[in-house]
Write an enzyme that holds these catalytic residues in place. Sequence first.
Site, PDB file in Angstrom:
ATOM      1  N   GLU A 196       7.065 -10.578  -4.714  1.00 22.59           N
ATOM      2  CA  GLU A 196       6.084 -11.429  -5.388  1.00 22.59           C
ATOM      3  C   GLU A 196       5.443 -12.496  -4.491  1.00 22.59           C
ATOM      4  OE1 GLU A 196       7.365 -13.009  -9.152  1.00 22.59           O
ATOM      5  OE2 GLU A 196       7.594 -11.014 -10.030  1.00 22.59           O
ATOM      6  N   GLU A 247      10.263  -4.775 -11.882  1.00 24.03           N
ATOM      7  CA  GLU A 247      10.661  -5.846 -12.796  1.00 24.03           C
ATOM      8  C   GLU A 247       9.870  -5.698 -14.092  1.00 24.03           C
ATOM      9  OE1 GLU A 247      10.725  -9.875 -11.471  1.00 24.03           O
ATOM     10  OE2 GLU A 247      11.493  -9.386  -9.472  1.00 24.03           O
TER      11      GLU A 247
END
Length: 401
Positions: free
Chosen positions: A221, A323
């Site tokens: 991320e 995720e």
Amino acid sequence: MGVLSKVAALGAFAGLATAWLPETNKKIQSNDGKNLFTSSNGKIRGVNLGSQFIFEPWIGTSEWNSMGCGSTGSEFDCVSSLGQDAANSAFQKHWGDWITQDDISEMVSYSLNTIRIPVGYWLREDLVYSDSEHFPQGGLDFVKKVCGWASDAGMYIIMDLHGAPGAQTPGNAFTGQLASEPGFYQDYQYERALKFLEWMTGLIHSTDEFRNVGMLEIVNEPVQDDDKASSMRQNYYPKAFERIRANETSAGIDKADYLHIQMMDKLWGSGDPNQYIDDLYYAAYDDHRYLKWDTSVDASHDSYISESCSDNRDSNTPTIVGEWSLAVPDDVESDSDWDPKSQTDFYGKWFAAQVHSYEKQQGWVFWTWKAQLNDYRWSYQDAVKAGVIPKDLSSLQNVCN
């Protein structure tokens, strides 16, 4: 870009890791000869080991408090508060208790076949600036132990650089620190991350416990800022490929046994990860999908199931949705219509809808395996116990006709 085509029986590898993406009929076996990928038709079905090696206090407040970290917001802050020796003791106890061999066995009994392990660069302790950076020490032996259990069980392992030097995003404990600004996006920090990747690559290819680590994610991320993301794509991503492959070449690793190198996909918003990379052999991609934060989707049961059924996470291939969860927006999560205790039917259908779409690609890894939230929407283990997720994933209902 290729996928390992030879049939690999994991028990045959004494001390050498093999990289692969699981496929139908591939004989990826546990120590007792079981192939966990048969029932999933080769798709990855996994869970993240959230808060195991990078603690996010919101996931386990009770555990965080018991470690003496309750007044702090990140690992960096806790170590600074407790002092190095006391922090080392507290974290080593946590590492030994949070994920155990029984957890791995329970995952397998729930027809899961993959774990994703978020780690920080400080796992390689000589990269830490001891005068200004404060992180727990002694984690590597515990990472080996968890990987050994998973490898023995026949699980696939994704090793994820979740916390990068300087922090790749501000104010977020998943980087290990609550940085006011993301300090990762400069050459000397890239160099520290590259040294971590080289080191981890060498460990994976030479350590028996790591034999089922088939994928190395080079940063989790990153920011979606144009300038910083551009710098990362141009300067860090290509060098990561070069340095990992150079390590494997110098170690005499057969090309078929190279690690898959994973980057966030285009949909993440940091640009085209392939832009400056010449050789994409064994490249793979990570997509994170949380409708909780997608304001373009109406917060209703029908909209969530419809959106998930039609969701196409195909900006790059092969993509793993690394995720996702059953969490919903903060402003409705406590409403009766979204109550996890009374709305188990909806959450079960929404889980099935997401699996349907994510398995159009390479598969999925749920965030997270366990939590101390009294709310299964973030905890796979609790969702199974609540009857929302079936133990046998082949029995998932078809909600996307």
